[in-house]
Scaffold this motif. Sequence first.
Motif, short mmCIF file in Angstrom:
data_model
loop_
_atom_site.label_atom_id
_atom_site.label_comp_id
_atom_site.label_asym_id
_atom_site.label_seq_id
_atom_site.Cartn_x
_atom_site.Cartn_y
_atom_site.Cartn_z
N SER A 97 0.63 -1.24 -0.10
CA SER A 97 -0.12 0.19 -0.07
C SER A 97 0.80 1.40 -0.03
O SER A 97 0.18 2.33 -0.11
N ASN A 98 2.03 1.19 0.30
CA ASN A 98 2.89 2.48 0.51
C ASN A 98 4.52 2.14 0.25
O ASN A 98 4.81 1.20 0.90
N SER A 103 4.15 4.85 -6.47
CA SER A 103 3.68 3.75 -7.22
C SER A 103 3.05 4.36 -8.57
O SER A 103 2.55 5.38 -8.84
N VAL A 104 3.11 3.34 -9.43
CA VAL A 104 2.65 3.51 -10.71
C VAL A 104 0.94 3.91 -10.72
O VAL A 104 0.56 4.52 -11.52
N GLU A 307 -1.73 6.33 -0.63
CA GLU A 307 -1.96 4.85 -0.39
C GLU A 307 -2.70 4.46 -1.67
O GLU A 307 -3.63 4.80 -2.11
N THR A 308 -1.92 3.30 -2.13
CA THR A 308 -2.40 2.63 -3.40
C THR A 308 -3.86 1.91 -3.32
O THR A 308 -4.73 2.27 -4.27
N ALA A 313 -9.58 3.05 -4.92
CA ALA A 313 -10.88 3.01 -4.81
C ALA A 313 -11.49 4.35 -5.46
O ALA A 313 -12.46 4.20 -6.17
N ALA A 314 -10.56 5.38 -5.62
CA ALA A 314 -11.13 6.41 -6.22
C ALA A 314 -11.21 6.23 -7.74
O ALA A 314 -12.11 6.77 -8.41
#
Length: 447
Positions: A97-98, A103-104, A307-308, A313-314
Motif C-alpha cells: 500500500s505504501n 507507485s505507478v 496509499e495505493t 478506490a477513487a
Amino acid sequence: MDTEHTEQTTEFELPRSRTANERLHALIPGGAHTYAKGDDQYPEDLAPVISHGRGAHVWDVDGNRYVEYGSGLRSVSLGHAHPRVTEAVRREIDRGSNFVRPSVVELEAAERFLATVPTAEMVKFAKNGSDATTAAVRLARAATGRPRVAICADHPFFSVDDWFIGTTPMSAGIPAETNELTVTFPYGDLTATEELLNRYEGEVACLILEPATQTEPPPGYLAGLRELAHRHGCVLVFDEMITGFRWSEAGAQGLYGVVPDLSTFGKALGNGFAVSALAGRRELMERGGLRDSGERVFLLSTTHGAETHSLAAAMAVQTVYAEEGVTDRLHALGERLAAGVREATAGMGVEEHVVVRGRASNLVFATLDGDGRPSQEYRTLFLRRLLAGGVLAPSFVVSSALSDEDIEHTVDVVAQACAVYRKALDAGDPTPWLGGRPVKPVFRRLA
C-alpha cells in the motif's frame, strides 16, 4: 434483534449503543473522530453506534437496521461495501500500500482524475479535505504575495485549520492575529464582494467558496465571481468536496462551465476510503513542484496521501459513476424522496415546519417551530421518531444504493414523525416528546 423495517415504539432504546458511547467518551475526546458524528447531534441516549453497513443500510450494536442517509458525511455515495470498489481495494492491498517511491498507481489515478475533471491541468492527492483546502490557501498566498483569505460566509465548513476554524465559535487556541487575516463575503452578491476587495485592495490572496449549496447559483454569478477575482488579482478556489460527483462527475465547474484557478475534491471521490484532491492550473500547481524557478511552496506532502488502495478506490468510483450513470440516479432518487416527504408533511399539516431543501442529490431538511424559526427541539423530536422507525437521517442526502422500498419506508416513517410533530405544534411545546436534552449545533463555544 433485527427490527428490519417494522415500526418501533415510543420506548425505543439503544442500551448497547449507550454503553458504547460512554466508553467512547472515556477514551476519545467528543466520543467520535468527527464532531458532526458526535452523540450530541442525536436525541439523548439515541445515538446508534454502528456495527456494519451494506448498501443503503447500517446495523447498530443493538441489532437494529436502519435506512441510512448522509452516509459517511456524504462520502459514501455508492453505498457501503460497494463490490466494484472493495474489489479494487483488495487487489491493491495484496500488492502493498505504501512505498519509498511513487507507485505507478499514483500516475494512473492522476490520469484518471484529470480525464474526469478536464478543467484541471494538474492534481495532487491527500487524505482529507482540510489538507487540500489549506494547501489551496497556502498556494494562493504564495502566488499573490498577499496575506488575507476571503471565505464565503454562507458556507458552513472549509477546513480544521486555523485560517477557517478561527472564524467559528470554536476558535479557542487560535491567535486573534490569525483570525484577522480571514474575511468573509456573501454568496450570490457580486457587489458586496467587490466592495470587500476594494476595502482590502491588494491584500486578498483568494476567494474560496462552495460553488453551489442548497440553492442554485444566481445566473452569471460564478462567471462574474471569476472575472472579479481575476480583475483584483485573486485566486478563485472552488471547494467541491460536496459538489464533486453529486452535481456532475466533474463537479459544479463541469456542470456550470466556470473554471476556477484551483479546486478541491474529496468525500464521494473514495466512497468512504480516505482520499482527497487539490487540482488546478498548471502555472499555480507547479509552484509546489520541482520544475518552477520561483520560491518553493510546501504544497502537500503526506506519508499516506497516495496509499495505493485509496487511489484504487477513487479510480473504481469514477468508473462506476461513468458506466452506471450514478449522478443521474442520485438526482432521480432525491427527487422521489423529496416529493414523498413533501406529500407526507402536507398530509400532516406541517409542510411549513418540516422543509426539504437543496439539490436533489444533496437534500437536507429544516425543522421549524410554530413561529417558523429553526428549532433544535423540534429537530430532536423529528430525529427521535425517524430513529424509532428505522431511519438514520441527519440529512436526506441519498446514496445510489437506495431502493424504491427504502424510499417508500422512509416516507412512511416521516409521515409518522410528522403526526407527532403536529401534536407538538398544537401543544405549543415539544418538550414532552424530546426524551431528554435537545440536539446541539456542532459549532458552539461551550460543550
